[in-house]
Motif scaffolding. Structure first.
Motif, short mmCIF file in Angstrom:
data_model
loop_
_atom_site.label_atom_id
_atom_site.label_comp_id
_atom_site.label_asym_id
_atom_site.label_seq_id
_atom_site.Cartn_x
_atom_site.Cartn_y
_atom_site.Cartn_z
N GLU A 76 4.31 10.21 -6.35
CA GLU A 76 3.27 9.62 -5.50
C GLU A 76 3.54 8.14 -5.28
O GLU A 76 3.35 7.62 -4.17
CB GLU A 76 1.90 9.84 -6.13
CG GLU A 76 1.43 11.28 -6.04
CD GLU A 76 0.17 11.55 -6.83
OE1 GLU A 76 -0.22 10.72 -7.68
OE2 GLU A 76 -0.43 12.61 -6.59
N ARG A 77 3.98 7.44 -6.33
CA ARG A 77 4.31 6.02 -6.21
C ARG A 77 5.47 5.83 -5.23
O ARG A 77 5.43 4.97 -4.35
CB ARG A 77 4.67 5.45 -7.59
CG ARG A 77 4.86 3.96 -7.62
CD ARG A 77 5.18 3.43 -9.02
NE ARG A 77 4.45 4.07 -10.09
CZ ARG A 77 4.99 4.90 -11.01
NH1 ARG A 77 6.27 5.14 -11.00
NH2 ARG A 77 4.24 5.43 -11.95
N LEU A 82 7.70 4.44 0.16
CA LEU A 82 8.45 4.87 1.35
C LEU A 82 7.59 4.77 2.60
O LEU A 82 8.09 4.39 3.67
CB LEU A 82 8.97 6.30 1.16
CG LEU A 82 10.09 6.46 0.14
CD1 LEU A 82 10.38 7.93 -0.11
CD2 LEU A 82 11.34 5.73 0.60
N ARG A 83 6.31 5.10 2.49
CA ARG A 83 5.41 4.95 3.66
C ARG A 83 5.30 3.49 4.08
O ARG A 83 5.32 3.17 5.27
CB ARG A 83 4.03 5.51 3.34
CG ARG A 83 3.97 7.02 3.30
CD ARG A 83 2.56 7.49 2.98
NE ARG A 83 2.53 8.90 2.72
CZ ARG A 83 2.37 9.84 3.64
NH1 ARG A 83 2.23 9.50 4.90
NH2 ARG A 83 2.35 11.11 3.31
N LYS A 84 5.21 2.59 3.09
CA LYS A 84 5.15 1.16 3.40
C LYS A 84 6.45 0.71 4.07
O LYS A 84 6.41 -0.03 5.07
CB LYS A 84 4.92 0.33 2.13
CG LYS A 84 3.53 0.40 1.59
CD LYS A 84 3.41 -0.45 0.33
CE LYS A 84 2.07 -0.29 -0.32
NZ LYS A 84 1.98 -1.05 -1.58
N ALA A 85 7.58 1.15 3.54
CA ALA A 85 8.88 0.77 4.13
C ALA A 85 9.00 1.31 5.55
O ALA A 85 9.47 0.61 6.45
CB ALA A 85 10.02 1.30 3.27
N LEU A 89 9.49 -0.87 8.96
CA LEU A 89 10.59 -0.59 9.90
C LEU A 89 10.07 -0.26 11.29
O LEU A 89 10.65 -0.67 12.30
CB LEU A 89 11.47 0.55 9.36
CG LEU A 89 12.28 0.22 8.12
CD1 LEU A 89 12.96 1.47 7.59
CD2 LEU A 89 13.31 -0.86 8.43
N ARG A 90 8.97 0.48 11.37
CA ARG A 90 8.39 0.81 12.67
C ARG A 90 7.92 -0.45 13.39
O ARG A 90 8.20 -0.64 14.58
CB ARG A 90 7.22 1.78 12.49
CG ARG A 90 6.63 2.31 13.80
CD ARG A 90 5.40 3.16 13.57
NE ARG A 90 4.28 2.41 13.02
CZ ARG A 90 3.52 1.57 13.72
NH1 ARG A 90 3.77 1.34 15.00
NH2 ARG A 90 2.51 0.94 13.16
#
Length: 107
Positions: A76-77, A82-85, A89-90
């Motif tokens: 989960e961490r 990865l969602r933040k990264a 990037l987006r």
């Protein structure tokens, strides 16, 4: 305000072992826990939780083992990171795409 104690893994293991080894001397598991908890210096509910965790980790009781819970937390961490990264990037991609459009539109 009460201060919670922290017990070492050795104390926890010894307490659980005492409960499991002395079950035959008591009419129920709870009676064994209530008898042994004061000797360890904890409340019966705490010792009961340790016994349940031990039983789950050893496959004697259904539920997630400690290893599974730790692995799930790590995943989960990692997922959050990865969602933040991906979001960074987006946003960076959109920024540079807009900058390229602005550069092309200038005479």
């Amino acid at each position: 305000m009460t201060k919670s104690k922290s017990y070492s893994p050795e104390v926890r293991e010894r307490a659980v072992r005492m409960v499991l080894e002395n079950l035959k001397d008591y009419p129920s598991e709870w009676a064994a826990i209530e008898s042994i908890a004061p000797k360890i210096g904890c409340v019966p509910q705490t010792l009961h939780g340790w016994v349940r965790k031990h039983q789950t980790d050893n496959g004697q009781r259904p539920g997630q083992t400690t290893d599974e819970r730790e692995r799930l937390k790590a995943l989960e961490r990692e997922n959050r990171e990865l969602r933040k990264a991906n979001e960074i990037l987006r946003l960076a991609s959109a920024y540079f795409a807009q900058a390229e459009l602005d550069r092309r539109n200038k005479p």
